[in-house]
Design a protein around this motif. Structure first.
Motif, PDB file in Angstrom:
ATOM      1  N   UNK A  22       0.859  -1.179   0.000  1.00 19.00           N
ATOM      2  CA  UNK A  22       0.000   0.000   0.000  1.00 19.00           C
ATOM      3  C   UNK A  22       0.899   1.234   0.000  1.00 19.00           C
ATOM      4  N   UNK A  23       0.620   2.115  -0.905  1.00 21.50           N
ATOM      5  CA  UNK A  23       1.448   3.326  -0.991  1.00 21.50           C
ATOM      6  C   UNK A  23       0.859   4.412  -0.113  1.00 21.50           C
ATOM      7  N   UNK A  24       1.494   4.660   1.000  1.00 22.46           N
ATOM      8  CA  UNK A  24       1.149   5.770   1.884  1.00 22.46           C
ATOM      9  C   UNK A  24       2.422   6.591   2.001  1.00 22.46           C
ATOM     10  N   UNK A  25       2.546   7.348   3.050  1.00 22.59           N
ATOM     11  CA  UNK A  25       3.789   8.090   3.250  1.00 22.59           C
ATOM     12  C   UNK A  25       4.956   7.137   3.452  1.00 22.59           C
ATOM     13  N   UNK A  26       4.649   5.945   3.972  1.00 19.89           N
ATOM     14  CA  UNK A  26       5.654   4.900   4.100  1.00 19.89           C
ATOM     15  C   UNK A  26       5.110   3.645   3.436  1.00 19.89           C
ATOM     16  N   UNK A  27       5.985   2.729   3.109  1.00 17.43           N
ATOM     17  CA  UNK A  27       5.570   1.491   2.446  1.00 17.43           C
ATOM     18  C   UNK A  27       5.147   0.474   3.495  1.00 17.43           C
ATOM     19  N   UNK A  62       9.409  -1.497   6.903  1.00 17.78           N
ATOM     20  CA  UNK A  62      10.876  -1.661   7.002  1.00 17.78           C
ATOM     21  C   UNK A  62      11.241  -2.868   7.857  1.00 17.78           C
ATOM     22  N   UNK A  63      10.539  -3.989   7.603  1.00 13.56           N
ATOM     23  CA  UNK A  63      10.757  -5.264   8.285  1.00 13.56           C
ATOM     24  C   UNK A  63      10.389  -5.231   9.770  1.00 13.56           C
TER      25      UNK A  63
END
Length: 410
Positions: free
Chosen positions: A5-10, A68-69
């Motif tokens: 999902x593309x938000x401000x972060x992945x 980010x994991x």
């Protein structure tokens, strides 16, 4: 299954991997269950198995959301076939004493539970993404409906499902919880006899008498044969039947006594334990005093507060039912029997969940302070391409007197 999902972060939503996600998931669970300073919170210990709450269902899945994991959220879901209505079956046999009979209408339904989002990552629509991805998995596996259970006063959860996910408020059953005391509960043995059924008789009783009850699982045999199910118990008038004279379910239902009742017991303690945290030392001391008095003078039958401040287990009563003028008293006797069974297994709580309209709930002893009078169930139809069939749109159907709560999902 991986969704980005593309938000401000992945944010990546994918299936739970027990080999590498277990500790991270447990960390999120602990963060989510810490109450505010000075507030009481209930901690659930899943015994190192994050999927334990759905593992006993026919089809289940767990998804995690990561950035980010780092795992920042999770959701569980399961699918089963249940009764959503009933229809009348007309028989042509003139010799049949019951020419009309109601038979169940089944549907494939999904259940969402265990939705968690890390407090530091809320308001990022992560909960919504988890729900939407799980719903797609439900559709891919043939589910027609999805439902959830939440507290009526959990505004954030209610708004997420009803305002953003398209769910509608559906049923409001009651969770009735009773503590397990140091003294034994009364089972009214002078009036009633309690018989433990074998699994085949229990299945036959439920299919013959309860199969048209809403949410009745078609795989009731799997529920009853599960190692967590401690047995099915029937109460009958003293002198009518005992274990040695029990005629079998079919014969029993052909000529039942004037009153009878039934309940099954599920051992949740082997799946998870609970612990109350955030209680003051003074209140803990008062609770301990009640237990000391109860153990010292068990003949008084004093109500005492179990030690909820260390990990404790519970038994869940399911498949509650019966018939006749004394059925409420028989349910009370069965609840006393279940209380004593829980005491033998070192559990602190006995609980059940029944419809708000259930007549037999009057026989279920419970503490109001531990119970939830209105558990909120919300439901959604997953696809408009399904035919309405005999029941129509289940989401618009009125509630019945009773409801069957599957112990695998409690």
């Amino acid at each position: 299954m991986v969704e980005e999902f593309s938000t401000k972060v992945s944010v990546i939503v994918r299936e739970f991997n027990p080999n590498k996600d277990r500790e991270k998931v447990e960390g999120v669970e602990r963060i989510c269950e810490v109450g505010p300073n000075g507030k009481i919170s209930l901690f659930t210990d899943l015994h190192g198995d994050p999927i334990c709450r759905v593992r006993n269902s026919p089809t289940f899945n767990m998804l995690v959301a990561e950035i980010d994991e780092e795992i920042v959220g999770m959701i569980r879901g399961c699918i089963k076939t249940v009764t959503c209505g009933k229809k009348q079956l007309n028989r042509q046999n003139n010799n049949d004493s019951n020419p009309t009979k109601h038979v169940p209408i089944y549907t494939k339904v999904a259940y969402i539970l265990g939705l968690r989002v890390s407090p530091s990552h809320r308001k990022m629509r992560i909960g919504l993404k988890l729900v939407q991805t799980m719903e797609q998995w439900f559709r891919d596996n043939g589910a027609e409906y999805s439902y959830i259970a939440t507290e009526n006063d959990n505004v954030a959860s209610v708004n997420l499902f009803t305002q953003k996910c398209g769910y509608s408020k559906f049923r409001t059953p009651s969770i009735l919880v009773n503590p397990v005391f140091a003294h034994k509960a009364k089972t009214l043995t002078n009036k009633f006899t309690i018989i433990k059924l074998n699994q085949n008789d229990a299945e036959s009783l439920y299919r013959n008498h309860f199969s048209t009850t809403e949410f009745f699982p078609r795989d009731i045999d799997s529920v009853l044969k599960n190692n967590l199910s401690l047995g099915t118990f029937v109460a009958v008038p003293r002198g009518s039947y005992d274990f040695n004279s029990w005629p079998g379910t079919n014969q029993f239902l052909l000529n039942p006594p004037q009153s009878w009742a039934v309940v099954s017991v599920w051992n949740c303690k082997k799946v998870f334990t609970l612990e109350v945290r955030g209680v003051s030392r003074f209140k803990r001391m008062l609770a301990k005093m009640t237990r000391v008095l109860d153990r010292a003078m068990p003949w008084f039958g004093l109500p005492s507060v179990p030690n909820f401040f260390r990990p404790f287990g519970l038994h869940f009563m399911y498949g509650l039912g019966g018939d006749g003028p004394d059925s409420v008293q028989m349910v009370r006797a069965l609840c006393g029997f279940a209380h004593n069974l829980a005491k033998e297994n070192d559990c602190s709580v006995v609980a059940t969940e029944v419809s708000s309209l259930e007549p037999l709930r009057l026989g279920v002893p419970h503490w109001k302070m531990l119970s939830c009078e209105e558990d909120l169930w919300c439901i959604k139809r997953l696809g408009e391409d399904y035919s309405d069939g005999s029941v129509g749109d289940w989401t618009k159907s009125p509630p019945g007197l009773s409801i069957f709560v599957d112990p695998r999902e409690f």
